[in-house]
Design a protein around this motif. Structure first.
Motif, PDB file in Angstrom:
ATOM      1  N   ASN A   1      38.320  45.285  48.581  1.00  0.00           N
ATOM      2  CA  ASN A   1      36.892  45.565  48.694  1.00  0.00           C
ATOM      3  C   ASN A   1      36.214  45.121  47.403  1.00  0.00           C
ATOM      4  N   PRO A   2      35.109  44.394  47.496  1.00  0.00           N
ATOM      5  CA  PRO A   2      34.475  43.854  46.288  1.00  0.00           C
ATOM      6  C   PRO A   2      34.030  44.943  45.322  1.00  0.00           C
ATOM      7  N   GLN A   3      34.507  44.854  44.091  1.00  0.00           N
ATOM      8  CA  GLN A   3      34.152  45.821  43.058  1.00  0.00           C
ATOM      9  C   GLN A   3      33.611  45.152  41.795  1.00  0.00           C
ATOM     10  N   LEU A   4      34.203  44.015  41.433  1.00  0.00           N
ATOM     11  CA  LEU A   4      33.840  43.374  40.171  1.00  0.00           C
ATOM     12  C   LEU A   4      32.403  42.891  40.165  1.00  0.00           C
ATOM     13  N   GLU A   5      31.773  43.056  39.004  1.00  0.00           N
ATOM     14  CA  GLU A   5      30.421  42.553  38.783  1.00  0.00           C
ATOM     15  C   GLU A   5      30.429  41.627  37.575  1.00  0.00           C
ATOM     16  N   ASP A   6      29.335  40.927  37.379  1.00  0.00           N
ATOM     17  CA  ASP A   6      29.280  39.915  36.326  1.00  0.00           C
ATOM     18  C   ASP A   6      29.555  40.490  34.937  1.00  0.00           C
ATOM     19  N   ASN A   7      29.117  41.726  34.676  1.00  0.00           N
ATOM     20  CA  ASN A   7      29.312  42.266  33.332  1.00  0.00           C
ATOM     21  C   ASN A   7      30.779  42.432  32.991  1.00  0.00           C
ATOM     22  N   ALA A   8      31.642  42.646  33.986  1.00  0.00           N
ATOM     23  CA  ALA A   8      33.081  42.753  33.731  1.00  0.00           C
ATOM     24  C   ALA A   8      33.653  41.397  33.318  1.00  0.00           C
ATOM     25  N   VAL A   9      33.288  40.346  34.035  1.00  0.00           N
ATOM     26  CA  VAL A   9      33.781  39.006  33.705  1.00  0.00           C
ATOM     27  C   VAL A   9      33.225  38.558  32.350  1.00  0.00           C
ATOM     28  N   GLU A  10      32.000  38.912  32.062  1.00  0.00           N
ATOM     29  CA  GLU A  10      31.419  38.585  30.756  1.00  0.00           C
ATOM     30  C   GLU A  10      32.171  39.288  29.630  1.00  0.00           C
ATOM     31  N   THR A  11      32.621  40.514  29.874  1.00  0.00           N
ATOM     32  CA  THR A  11      33.397  41.241  28.873  1.00  0.00           C
ATOM     33  C   THR A  11      34.767  40.594  28.685  1.00  0.00           C
ATOM     34  N   ILE A  12      35.389  40.186  29.774  1.00  0.00           N
ATOM     35  CA  ILE A  12      36.664  39.467  29.690  1.00  0.00           C
ATOM     36  C   ILE A  12      36.493  38.197  28.855  1.00  0.00           C
ATOM     37  N   SER A  13      35.444  37.465  29.126  1.00  0.00           N
ATOM     38  CA  SER A  13      35.191  36.212  28.424  1.00  0.00           C
ATOM     39  C   SER A  13      34.917  36.438  26.940  1.00  0.00           C
ATOM     40  N   LYS A  14      34.356  37.575  26.613  1.00  0.00           N
ATOM     41  CA  LYS A  14      34.014  37.881  25.223  1.00  0.00           C
ATOM     42  C   LYS A  14      35.233  38.237  24.391  1.00  0.00           C
ATOM     43  N   PHE A  15      36.237  38.885  25.011  1.00  0.00           N
ATOM     44  CA  PHE A  15      37.360  39.408  24.232  1.00  0.00           C
ATOM     45  C   PHE A  15      38.706  38.729  24.519  1.00  0.00           C
ATOM     46  N   CYS A  16      38.890  38.151  25.684  1.00  0.00           N
ATOM     47  CA  CYS A  16      40.209  37.624  26.068  1.00  0.00           C
ATOM     48  C   CYS A  16      40.217  36.093  26.009  1.00  0.00           C
ATOM     49  N   HIS A  17      40.191  35.563  24.818  1.00  0.00           N
ATOM     50  CA  HIS A  17      40.071  34.116  24.646  1.00  0.00           C
ATOM     51  C   HIS A  17      41.378  33.368  24.902  1.00  0.00           C
ATOM     52  N   ASP A  18      42.511  34.094  24.965  1.00  0.00           N
ATOM     53  CA  ASP A  18      43.796  33.444  25.208  1.00  0.00           C
ATOM     54  C   ASP A  18      44.129  33.356  26.702  1.00  0.00           C
ATOM     55  N   LEU A  19      43.229  33.799  27.539  1.00  0.00           N
ATOM     56  CA  LEU A  19      43.492  33.876  28.975  1.00  0.00           C
ATOM     57  C   LEU A  19      43.806  32.495  29.557  1.00  0.00           C
ATOM     58  N   GLN A  20      44.918  32.427  30.311  1.00  0.00           N
ATOM     59  CA  GLN A  20      45.333  31.179  30.944  1.00  0.00           C
ATOM     60  C   GLN A  20      45.359  31.268  32.465  1.00  0.00           C
ATOM     61  N   ASP A  21      45.529  32.480  32.981  1.00  0.00           N
ATOM     62  CA  ASP A  21      45.663  32.675  34.429  1.00  0.00           C
ATOM     63  C   ASP A  21      44.738  33.823  34.841  1.00  0.00           C
ATOM     64  N   LEU A  22      43.746  33.521  35.670  1.00  0.00           N
ATOM     65  CA  LEU A  22      42.770  34.533  36.084  1.00  0.00           C
ATOM     66  C   LEU A  22      42.571  34.478  37.592  1.00  0.00           C
ATOM     67  N   ASP A  23      42.719  35.637  38.227  1.00  0.00           N
ATOM     68  CA  ASP A  23      42.533  35.750  39.674  1.00  0.00           C
ATOM     69  C   ASP A  23      41.340  36.656  39.955  1.00  0.00           C
ATOM     70  N   LEU A  24      40.267  36.055  40.474  1.00  0.00           N
ATOM     71  CA  LEU A  24      39.051  36.791  40.828  1.00  0.00           C
ATOM     72  C   LEU A  24      38.794  36.715  42.334  1.00  0.00           C
ATOM     73  N   SER A  25      39.825  36.464  43.104  1.00  0.00           N
ATOM     74  CA  SER A  25      39.639  36.246  44.532  1.00  0.00           C
ATOM     75  C   SER A  25      38.969  37.435  45.220  1.00  0.00           C
ATOM     76  N   LYS A  26      38.113  37.103  46.179  1.00  0.00           N
ATOM     77  CA  LYS A  26      37.351  38.074  46.974  1.00  0.00           C
ATOM     78  C   LYS A  26      36.354  38.881  46.143  1.00  0.00           C
TER      79      LYS A  26
END
Length: 372
Positions: free
Chosen positions: A113-138
């Motif tokens: 069920n859709p839960q994620l909003e843009d502010n969560a992804v923006e927070t990930i982008s701000k702090f997790c700069h080493d991220l190589q594999d990201l699954d945001l499906s659905k």
């Protein structure tokens, strides 16, 4: 491993075994580098991370709240995290954890069920700069803001799954590819607005390391986009074009000529595909690799070329063309249990058989006649 003092693997293994004995009820203490371990807070960072590696993600998150030492060790040592188990409040959980788990390389946020909003992804982008594999499906609630944030904050992405994210635009996806040029695996299945010829042209220009792309049911994809992919992504190995009803033989011909490592191709319901596309795939194997049929048969013939092809509902194809393709690529199987050549809905192709199916038929006939 994280920690000021490095511990040898033998010492770490011995201490781990002893600590497990203590946890099981053995009352003897444990010493490591001459220091006694009598309480959980005394556990060295290396050993703590060994223990955490045995835990599921939910328990690891709880463990990070035990004390400041554990929090720091786990937050710095954890590189993979899956939050798909979170059925409610995933967005708030990501907002809380992303600033702590800054060393994450893999983050799975698949949702029922859709839960994620843009502010969560923006927070990930701000702090997790080493991220190589990201699954945001659905993640149906996400907008272009998320892709713009990822473009600037996560340039090391190699694998991105945004399947089912129907709100993303092709402009935002094209923008992302300008910064995330290391992408090797990209899933755009169902991203009807994002996956257009414009976006695929950008992917072809910027993502020349791409090996796998899922464009299933992206019906805005046409020949221009697929041809741009073929000319720019020569290492492409897996391409799903199922439901891309606008593409024609020109797309397949470009892939056959330019993507020499292509192993899997999905063309389900691509009804504009004709025999011309099948023959181009068959002929390209010899033509593009500079091989003769004889030298191909002597080498690792079955290890190269197409290993999976879905031409279900491609009703314009004839048996002769598909059989030629099947004969060219021995890894394409029609036999029971090994269906790597899928032809559902093509009633006129029932006569097409792979080499092993023919051999099995001959063996049966030999046994039958010998018995009589």
């Amino acid at each position: 491993m994280i920690g000021e003092a490095k511990v040898g693997n033998e010492d770490l293994n011995l201490c781990f075994e002893k600590l497990m004995m203590v946890a099981a009820g053995n009352s003897e203490g444990v010493k490591m580098n001459g220091v006694g371990i009598t309480e959980w807070k005394d556990i060295p960072v290396e050993l703590l991370l060994r223990i955490v590696s045995l835990l599921d993600d939910q328990t690891a998150i709880v463990a990070s709240s035990v004390c400041s030492g554990w929090r720091d060790a786990i937050c710095l040592g954890l590189t993979q995290l899956c939050l798909s188990w979170c059925r409610k409040n995933m967005n708030n959980l990501v907002l809380s954890l992303a600033p702590k788990f800054t060393r994450l390389q893999t983050l799975i946020l698949r949702q029922e069920n859709p839960q994620l909003e843009d502010n969560a992804v923006e927070t990930i982008s701000k702090f997790c700069h080493d991220l190589q594999d990201l699954d945001l499906s659905k993640s149906f609630k996400l907008s272009d803001r998320s892709l713009y944030a990822l473009a600037h904050g996560c340039p090391n992405l190699k694998k991105l799954n945004i399947s089912g994210c129907t709100s993303f635009s092709d402009e935002a996806l094209a923008y992302l590819t300008n910064f995330c040029r290391k992408l090797k695996i990209l899933n755009l299945c169902g991203c009807v607005k994002a996956a257009t010829d414009h976006a695929l042209q950008a992917i072809g220009r910027n993502c020349n390391m791409l090996q796998s792309l899922n464009l299933g049911w992206c019906d805005n994809v046409g020949d221009l986009g697929v041809m741009s992919l073929a000319y720019g992504c020569h290492d492409l190995r897996c391409l799903d074009l199922c439901g891309c009803v606008r593409i024609t033989d020109d797309s397949v011909i470009a892939l056959a000529n330019e993507c020499l490592h292509l192993r899997s191709l999905g063309l389900y319901y691509c009804r504009n595909i004709t025999d011309r596309a099948m023959y181009s795939l068959a002929h390209s194997r010899v033509k593009n690799k500079g091989l003769t049929w004889e030298s191909s048969m002597k080498g690792r013939y079955e290890d190269d070329g197409l290993k999976s092809l879905n031409i279900s509902q491609c009703t314009a194809l004839t048996p002769s063309a598909v059989q030629a393709l099947c004969d060219t690529f021995p890894a394409l199987h029609t036999c029971s249990g090994r269906h790597s050549l899928v032809m559902s809905g093509c009633l006129n192709l029932t006569s097409v058989h792979c080499a092993c199916a023919v051999q099995a038929h001959r063996t049966f006939n030999t046994i039958f006649h010998t018995a009589h």
